[in-house]
Design an enzyme around this catalytic site. Structure first.
Site, PDB file in Angstrom:
ATOM      1  CG  ASP A  93      -1.894   1.089   1.300  1.00  0.00           C
ATOM      2  OD1 ASP A  93      -1.933   1.878   0.342  1.00  0.00           O
ATOM      3  OD2 ASP A  93      -2.637   1.175   2.282  1.00  0.00           O
ATOM      4  CG  ASP A 268      -6.114  -4.930   1.509  1.00  0.00           C
ATOM      5  OD1 ASP A 268      -5.881  -4.471   2.643  1.00  0.00           O
ATOM      6  OD2 ASP A 268      -6.581  -4.229   0.591  1.00  0.00           O
TER       7      ASP A 268
END
Length: 377
Positions: A93, A268
């Site tokens: 991320d 996720d």
């Protein structure tokens, strides 16, 4: 400019898809759920359990890793895979979520977001270029553009400002990624909150820029599930069919099932391990809260038909005891049980799409969840 494609679409069933994403560290079967190892570790679970459960890819976080132990240090130690011992694919991320979640510690400008580290108060600047540099130092197979997302509900003006900034940061992230080695990927992130036309504008802009894959961000941040699904329906048809689609930060098994039905390939969420640490198990009967007193004398396993050893062998009474006693083993067992359930769900989804039976699988799975746990006789 078009980028090389590393995604093979294998089968579709309605809008649901299954495919294969090829990365420098291995193949990822889609739809895929990525367990979250924010700081380079899965909380309470060893990598071998994550792999044995069926996960092909895991997630790390740029913001946390750049603060500790540091991206340059990780690079000197051979990158995230070598540093952590997870030898498979990794996605990082960009740190954009912290733009939202650490709002009290940050200053946002066109150039970058400036943080006060939550660890020691040190001033840290994260620009699109620095985010990509950090992710390249980490060596992740899939990097994410830096973006800004806002909590929902928010004023339209705030949502539009963040969407436009994310689009400009997407272009800068794309340029910064141009020197990455072949095979590594960069995903763009569609923003726009809960405003359909802003979502559409964002998605079209990303496609024009061109990325290896496309994510839908800024959801699962306070909005009802119906809003989340509606925004997926606005964005997914705009995205290229031959590129992977990633719904960030999602979510519950039901969220995943419904998003797959709308064409999403990757997910996720911290929920499997976070809920496990709080005494909650995910099973084909839905969520089971092991803190409840009714489990104290129940000798049954969570699911005697589960392929995961702990799910079919650990008595509910024992798990209840561990949770109520605050034993670390309880959190560890429930976290691995939950990761295993999520991975089994993804495999069952892939099989159903390949066999052309996704809709019947979807209805059967939802019926099992609705029926819930079966009380002991």
């Amino acid at each position: 400019m078009s980028l090389p494609n590393h995604f093979d679409l294998i089968a579709t069933d309605g809008t649901a898809r299954t495919g294969k994403l090829t990365t420098p560290h291995g193949e990822v079967r889609t739809p895929a759920f990525m367990p979250v190892g924010t700081a380079g570790a899965m909380k309470g679970v060893h990598w071998r359990e994550v792999r044995d459960a069926g996960a092909d890819i895991v997630l790390g976080n740029t913001y946390h890793l750049m603060l500790r132990p540091g991206a340059e240090r990780i690079a000197e130690l051979g990158g995230l895979q070598n540093f952590t011992g997870w030898r498979g694919p990794m996605l990082t991320d960009s740190g954009g979520f912290q733009v939202m979640s650490l709002a009290q510690l940050r200053k946002l400008s066109e150039r970058a977001v400036t943080f006060r580290s939550h660890i020691d108060g040190m001033k840290v600047e994260l620009s699109p270029e620095r985010s990509i540099e950090v992710q390249r130092l980490l060596g992740s197979d899939i990097a994410m553009q830096l973006d800004e997302c806002v909590r929902l509900p928010s004023e339209r003006a705030d949502i539009e400002r963040a969407m436009q900034l994310s689009s400009r940061w997407g272009e800068r992230s794309r340029r910064a990624f141009e020197s990455a080695p072949a095979g590594y990927m960069l995903f763009g992130i569609a923003q726009g909150g809960d405003v359909p036309e802003l979502r559409q504008t964002s998605a079209r802009g990303l496609v024009e820029i061109g990325f290896h894959g496309y994510a839908i961000g800024g959801l699962a941040v306070g909005e009802p599930q119906a809003v989340m699904l509606a925004m997926i329906e606005e964005v997914a048809p705009i995205l290229p069919k031959d590129r992977p689609r990633y719904l960030m930060g999602v979510g519950t098994p039901e969220d995943i099932l419904e998003a797959v039905a709308r064409g999403i390939d990757m997910f996720d969420c911290v929920m499997p391990t976070r809920n496990g640490r709080h005494g909650v198990a995910f099973t084909r009967f839905g969520q089971i809260n092991l803190r409840n007193a009714r489990h104290a004398d129940d000798p049954r396993p969570l699911d005697e038909e589960s392929p995961w050893p702990a799910t079919r062998s650990c008595a509910r009474a024992y798990l209840h005891h561990l949770v109520k006693s605050g034993e670390t083993l309880g959190a560890m067992l429930l976290s691995e049980i939950n990761i295993a359930y999520y991975q089994r769900l993804m495999q069952d989804i892939r099989d159903a799409v390949s066999n052309g039976t996704f809709e019947s699988f979807r209805e059967r799975t939802r019926a099992e969840w609705a029926r819930g746990d079966i009380a002991p006789r």
